[in-house]
Design an enzyme around this catalytic site. Structure first.
Site, short mmCIF file in Angstrom:
data_model
loop_
_atom_site.label_atom_id
_atom_site.label_comp_id
_atom_site.label_asym_id
_atom_site.label_seq_id
_atom_site.Cartn_x
_atom_site.Cartn_y
_atom_site.Cartn_z
N CYS A 135 11.03 -0.11 -15.31
CA CYS A 135 12.30 -0.83 -15.35
C CYS A 135 12.17 -2.15 -14.59
O CYS A 135 12.25 -2.18 -13.36
CB CYS A 135 13.42 0.02 -14.75
SG CYS A 135 15.03 -0.79 -14.78
N CYS A 138 15.33 -3.08 -12.66
CA CYS A 138 15.49 -2.31 -11.42
C CYS A 138 14.56 -2.82 -10.32
O CYS A 138 14.97 -2.93 -9.16
CB CYS A 138 15.18 -0.84 -11.67
SG CYS A 138 16.08 -0.08 -13.02
N ASP A 139 13.31 -3.10 -10.67
CA ASP A 139 12.28 -3.29 -9.65
C ASP A 139 11.68 -4.70 -9.60
O ASP A 139 10.85 -4.98 -8.73
CB ASP A 139 11.14 -2.29 -9.88
CG ASP A 139 11.60 -0.85 -9.71
OD1 ASP A 139 12.58 -0.64 -8.97
OD2 ASP A 139 11.01 0.05 -10.33
#
Length: 312
Positions: A135, A138-139
């Site tokens: 992701c 997300c990261d």
């Protein structure tokens, strides 16, 4: 086998499932969450999240712990680590059989999520959360001024690679063919990005590192030449698969297997709703999963209420 009766049973204890449980129980429906794994879903494995409103920066496990505590406030019953034997979505009541219980529900909300397709190479699973991520949204911010690689050649891979250039100093896009599969307009944008470097005709055969990822072993599929690519992180984007194995085609799905819903999260079966990553949704994030859960639960409660009105 012990029989458990509920108004609503939610299959899956991730953000979508917990959100649905909170809304359903607050709607005066007896509610249970059943999961084949520990509760928390995918976010429990995220090191940190920075894009859920109101939390700033929070560990994925910590966030899902708060979701669970919130559900506990309303008496939601929880059944993690259930080995499912069969699911009947069509019967009334609907029946979920596990090794331990037979769950009977007036309505079922499917929140079983999806899983990224794996590269299935040495080092991939060992370094999840330590340089291997599925992701970018997300990261990505954790790779500021670092070097990362994205594996894939479709729209998702190319778009996520471009997204990562907002943070990383360099992004390699590794693709097994000699040209990308992404839409032409997406490709054109990518080719104009100076931080992107394309590695064609290549596959990742191994991911290595010490405490964190530091290298990807690359093989050229045409020449068989093997080389090392020094990186700080790698993002496989070769596709995702919905967790729908238990449903045996009972509910309508799209060509990729994702459950088809309307705007109320209703599926093709009366009284069955699907929320979060398992459904055909344009964005798969914690916030959209939680939103789906709210919508699906409200309409599941309304469905249960119609059954009660018929009995009266």
């Amino acid at each position: 086998m012990q029989v458990k009766d509920f108004d609503i049973v939610i299959l899956g204890g991730g953000p979508a499932g917990f959100s649905a449980a909170i809304y359903a129980s607050r709607g005066a429906a007896t509610t249970a969450i059943v999961d084949v794994n520990m509760l928390g879903g995918q976010p429990s494995n995220y090191l940190e999240l920075e894009n859920y409103p109101g939390f700033g920066k929070i560990g994925g496990f910590d966030m899902m712990e708060k979701f669970e505590e919130h559900a506990d406030m309303f008496g939601v019953e929880k059944f993690p680590m259930q080995e499912i034997e069969s699911i009947d979505l069509i019967s009334n009541p609907k029946i979920i059989k596990t090794k331990e219980f037979e769950f009977r529900a007036k309505s079922i909300i499917v929140a079983t999520g999806a899983k990224p397709m794996k590269l299935n190479v040495p080092g991939e699973l060992e370094y999840v959360g330590r340089g291997v991520s599925y992701c970018a949204v997300c990261d990505g911010a954790f790779y500021k001024d670092k070097i990362v690689a994205v594996v894939g050649g479709g729209n998702s891979a190319v778009e996520e690679a471009m997204y990562l250039t907002k943070f990383a100093s360099k992004v390699y896009l590794i693709h097994r063919r000699d040209e990308l599969r992404a839409d032409k307009i997406v490709q054109e944008r990518a080719f104009k990005n100076d931080k992107l470097e394309f590695v064609y005709d290549s596959v990742v055969t191994e991911i290595t590192g010490e405490d964190l990822v530091n290298c990807a072993i690359i093989k050229n599929v045409k020449t068989a030449n093997v080389s090392e690519l020094k990186i700080d992180g790698i993002f496989p984007y070769i596709g995702i698969l919905p967790n729908v194995d238990y449903f045996n085609g009972q509910v309508a799905q799209d060509q990729k297997g994702f459950i088809i819903t309307d705007e109320t999260m209703k599926t093709s079966i009366e009284g069955v709703y699907a929320i979060g990553d398992v459904r055909n949704t344009p964005l798969r994030q914690v916030i959209t999963a939680a939103s789906d859960g709210a919508v699906g639960a409200v309409y599941a409660v309304r469905y249960v209420e119609t059954l009660e009105e018929v009995r009266v």
